[in-house]
Scaffold this active site. Structure first.
Site, PDB file in Angstrom:
ATOM      1  N   GLU A 285       0.871  -1.114   0.126  1.00 53.70           N
ATOM      2  CA  GLU A 285      -0.015   0.299   0.399  1.00 53.70           C
ATOM      3  C   GLU A 285       0.405   1.191  -0.121  1.00 53.70           C
ATOM      4  OE1 GLU A 285      -1.638  -2.815   3.354  1.00 53.70           O
ATOM      5  OE2 GLU A 285      -0.530  -2.605   2.085  1.00 53.70           O
TER       6      GLU A 285
ATOM      7  N   SER B  85      16.702 -42.720 -12.251  1.00 54.90           N
ATOM      8  CA  SER B  85      15.662 -41.926 -12.787  1.00 54.90           C
ATOM      9  C   SER B  85      15.753 -40.678 -13.285  1.00 54.90           C
ATOM     10  CB  SER B  85      15.404 -41.079 -11.222  1.00 54.90           C
ATOM     11  OG  SER B  85      16.169 -40.267 -11.380  1.00 54.90           O
TER      12      SER B  85
ATOM     13  N   ASP C  31      21.138 -39.039  -6.337  1.00 48.91           N
ATOM     14  CA  ASP C  31      21.214 -37.852  -6.874  1.00 48.91           C
ATOM     15  C   ASP C  31      21.903 -37.333  -7.206  1.00 48.91           C
ATOM     16  OD1 ASP C  31      18.894 -39.338  -8.192  1.00 48.91           O
ATOM     17  OD2 ASP C  31      17.699 -38.010  -7.723  1.00 48.91           O
TER      18      ASP C  31
ATOM     19  N   LEU D  27      19.597 -28.528  -6.332  1.00 50.75           N
ATOM     20  CA  LEU D  27      18.934 -27.756  -5.560  1.00 50.75           C
ATOM     21  C   LEU D  27      18.298 -26.806  -5.515  1.00 50.75           C
ATOM     22  CD1 LEU D  27      17.931 -29.993  -2.134  1.00 50.75           C
ATOM     23  CD2 LEU D  27      17.375 -30.616  -4.822  1.00 50.75           C
TER      24      LEU D  27
END
Length: 359
Positions: A46, A162, A194, A198
């Site tokens: 605002e 994967s 893996d 990240l």
């Protein structure tokens, strides 16, 4: 209000532990000011809109996605700035559930003679800050569980491969999501298998890295992982449940939590993350971590990426306790489905399916 929502979205992932808020001032059918809350401790939406409008704010209508605050925090009350500027009317999207506000902002404006209309595009405004509402009311982060699987529910082949279950469009969507959350979490098995970074990798090198969290109950992960060596503005947090101490690098912090039968106590972990100002946690762990969060009832949104592949055998994901009857299966409420390239993104709130009525 839709313009205010667009403004608010610009602050997603940047304002914690505050909400993302957007504001627009309209006078004579024209926008004369707009703003969004950019960071905690900075001017509220605002105030930004009022500063941009200047003298044109007098007699204008203010559209704001969240009820203006009426208390002194790191910044002065927004209601005072609104009243000083001479705003004619105020339109509010969401009511603020924070006990410090929760109706006081609207009441202060109305008591000063400023007409207030609440609930404008409320569903859209509530959805924008759903994680923050959970943070305020449940005193823990909102948890999004992301799972990428084949059509038959496999996360990887029998050998553990994967890369990649999902396509490039789905992986790009995940990076956009990381840019908007406060923290991303994986388990020890995923960290080893893996070796993920990240980090957030958006086109053009933009984006913001979230806090990286890895579950390592006994504190045995090797220092060679990318999570410990990756250069990033965001630190890595290792959640453990042991008295051991280790030095895993200059940007790695250890967080000791209570121990639960399956490892780190997830409820305790979420409380500790909330104390750090984490309002939205993205869980990207493997099957065991996904199952643990679901079993504990700590998943607020499931984002399931379904790839058009069938493995037949492989590593699957599911809650640890399998129901004997269909009535006990996990279901999704408020489900949405969209295409991400060749993949499907299914999202919803996981709940236990209700038993059918017997007539």
């Amino acid at each position: 209000m839709r313009l205010a929502l667009a403004e608010a979205a610009r602050g997603l992932g940047r304002t914690s532990p505050n909400p993302a808020v957007g504001a627009v001032l309209v006078k004579g059918g024209r926008v004369v000011g707009r703003g969004h809350h950019a960071r905690a401790g900075g001017p509220h939406a605002e105030v930004e809109a009022l500063l941009q409008a200047g003298a044109r704010a007098r007699g204008a209508d203010l559209y704001v996605t969240l009820e203006p605050c009426d208390h002194q925090g790191k910044t002065p009350p927004c209601t005072e700035a609104i009243l000083r500027a001479g705003v004619a009317r105020v339109f509010i999207g969401s009511r603020d559930p924070n006990p410090l506000v929760d109706g006081r902002g609207q009441a202060r404006l109305e008591a000063a003679g400023v007409p207030v209309t609440a609930g404008v595009l409320r569903a859209e405004c509530d959805a924008l800050n759903h994680p923050w509402f959970t943070f305020i009311t449940a005193l823990r982060p909102f948890v999004t569980l992301k799972v990428a699987s084949t059509l038959d529910g496999r996360l990887a082949t029998r050998s553990g491969d994967s890369r990649w279950v999902s396509g490039p469009e789905a992986r790009a969507w995940v990076h956009r999501l990381r840019d908007r959350v406060d923290a991303v979490l994986v388990g020890r098995a995923t960290a080893l298998a893996d070796d993920p970074r990240l980090t957030t990798r958006l086109p053009g090198g933009g984006g913001r890295d979230p806090l990286r969290v890895v579950l390592d109950t006994r504190l045995t992960l090797p220092r060679t992982l990318h999570l410990f060596r990756q250069r990033s503005a965001a630190p890595t947090l290792v959640a453990h449940a042991t008295t051991r101490r280790r030095d895993l690098g200059p940007r790695v912090e250890l967080l000791r939590c209570r121990r639960a039968p399956g490892g780190v106590d997830l409820t305790d972990l979420l409380a500790r993350l909330a104390a750090r100002g984490v309002t939205h946690l993205l869980v990207e762990g493997g099957g065991a971590v996904a199952g643990a969060f679901l079993e504990a009832g700590l998943v607020d949104r499931l984002a399931l990426v379904l790839a058009p592949r069938v493995l037949g055998q492989g590593i699957s994901w599911s809650p640890p306790s399998a129901p004997r009857h269909m009535a006990g299966a996990l279901a999704l409420e408020g489900m949405s489905v969209e295409r991400l390239g060749e993949d499907l993104l299914v999202q919803g709130r996981p709940v236990l399916a209700r038993a059918p009525r017997r007539g």
